[in-house]
Structure formats: structure tokens, C-alpha cells
Scaffold this motif. Structure first.
Motif, short mmCIF file in Angstrom:
data_model
loop_
_atom_site.label_atom_id
_atom_site.label_comp_id
_atom_site.label_asym_id
_atom_site.label_seq_id
_atom_site.Cartn_x
_atom_site.Cartn_y
_atom_site.Cartn_z
N UNK A 92 0.83 -1.19 0.00
CA UNK A 92 0.00 0.00 0.00
C UNK A 92 0.86 1.24 0.00
N UNK A 93 0.21 2.38 0.10
CA UNK A 93 0.94 3.64 0.09
C UNK A 93 0.25 4.66 0.98
N UNK A 94 1.00 5.68 1.35
CA UNK A 94 0.45 6.79 2.11
C UNK A 94 1.15 8.05 1.65
N UNK A 95 0.48 9.17 1.83
CA UNK A 95 1.00 10.44 1.37
C UNK A 95 0.48 11.55 2.26
N UNK A 96 1.27 12.60 2.40
CA UNK A 96 0.86 13.75 3.18
C UNK A 96 1.50 14.98 2.57
N UNK A 97 0.78 16.11 2.59
CA UNK A 97 1.35 17.33 2.01
C UNK A 97 1.41 18.43 3.06
N UNK A 98 2.40 19.31 2.88
CA UNK A 98 2.66 20.40 3.81
C UNK A 98 2.91 21.66 2.99
N UNK A 99 2.28 22.76 3.33
CA UNK A 99 2.51 24.01 2.61
C UNK A 99 3.83 24.61 3.08
N UNK A 100 4.76 24.85 2.14
CA UNK A 100 6.06 25.43 2.48
C UNK A 100 6.29 26.77 1.80
N UNK A 101 5.42 27.15 0.89
CA UNK A 101 5.55 28.43 0.19
C UNK A 101 6.01 28.24 -1.23
N UNK A 102 5.58 29.14 -2.10
CA UNK A 102 5.91 29.03 -3.53
C UNK A 102 7.34 29.46 -3.84
#
Length: 145
Positions: free
Chosen positions: A97-107
Motif C-alpha cells: 500500500x501507500x500513504x502520502x501527506x502534504x505540507x505548505x512550504x511556500x511558492x
């Protein structure tokens, strides 16, 4: 009533669920969101992020940027045809299986700005602060008459 965080809101339903995990489900099933525990520390030059990814090898973990978001993914595969060295498997709970997570770090942050290290099941990322660019003061166009 307060219940410890290890229990979900429907503890009784979880307790009474004796089914085995479905191979098609994501890794760790509905509890996957709790598996990528993250600590974020502000440093003098930016941020240090530590993400728990127990059981994964370095080549099973990826990180990339998209539209100002740092996306960390981990994917594990098991060979279904794998033979046991001594005997045969009667029951297996480990699955792919897989897992993913995102975090805002700025453009303003680029891949070259981020430094990553994976050691003992913990992904550590050094991320610079996204510097705010000063807003230009208004400039007017001269109108001739």
C-alpha cells in the motif's frame, strides 16, 4: 467522556471488527493518517521537519514540491508469491500500500533549498523560510495633457 487518542470515536465498532485487512486498501487502512506523525521545529534559518515512517526503506520514500506544497509519499510492496524459508504462511497481515501527506512550504521554496535525510525510520527535512518579498510602492504613470 474523554477517551485516549489511540481509540477512534467509534471504539466499539473498531473493537468488534474481526475482519482482515483488504489488500486493496491503503497501507495501515483507515489509521494511515496517524502513521505519518510529524514534528515541526523553527530554527534560526528555517524549519526542521521530522516525519515518522516506520518500516519503510529509503528507496520507498519520495518527496517533491508542487504549487508550494511539499508532498511526502511512502509506498511498500510485498511479493504475494514470496515463499517462506521454512514452511508455508498460514496467515499474513503485512500487505502492500501507500500513504502520502502534504505540507505548505511556500511558492518561493525550490527542491534545491530543501535538504532531506532518512535514518532509522525518520525522514528529516531542513526547509528554509519562504521570504516575503517587499511590496513595491505604488508608481504612477504620468499623464500628459
Amino acid at each position: 467522556m474523554y477517551t485516549p487518542s489511540i481509540f477512534s470515536n467509534n471504539f466499539f465498532d473498531d473493537f468488534m471488527n474481526f475482519s482482515f485487512p483488504d489488500v486493496e486498501k491503503t497501507l495501515y487502512g483507515k489509521h494511515a493518517a496517524h502513521m505519518m506523525s510529524t514534528d515541526l521545529k523553527e530554527t534560526e534559518n528555517g524549519y526542521e521537519m521530522s516525519i515518522d515512517l516506520p518500516g519503510f526503506k529509503k528507496d520507498e520514500v519520495t518527496a517533491h514540491l508542487k504549487d508550494g506544497y511539499l508532498i511526502v509519499s511512502a509506498e511498500k510492496g510485498l511479493d504475494k508469491d514470496e515463499k517462506a524459508e521454512d514452511g508455508k504462511y498460514l496467515h499474513r497481515e503485512r500487505y502492500a500500500g501507500s500513504m502520502s501527506r502534504s505540507y505548505y512550504v511556500g511558492k518561493g521554496v525550490t527542491e534545491e533549498d530543501i535538504h532531506a535525510k532518512y535514518e532509522n525510520g525518520i525522514l528529516t527535512l531542513q526547509i528554509p523560510k519562504d521570504e516575503k518579498k517587499p511590496v513595491d510602492e505604488k508608481k504612477y504613470i504620468s499623464i500628459e495633457g
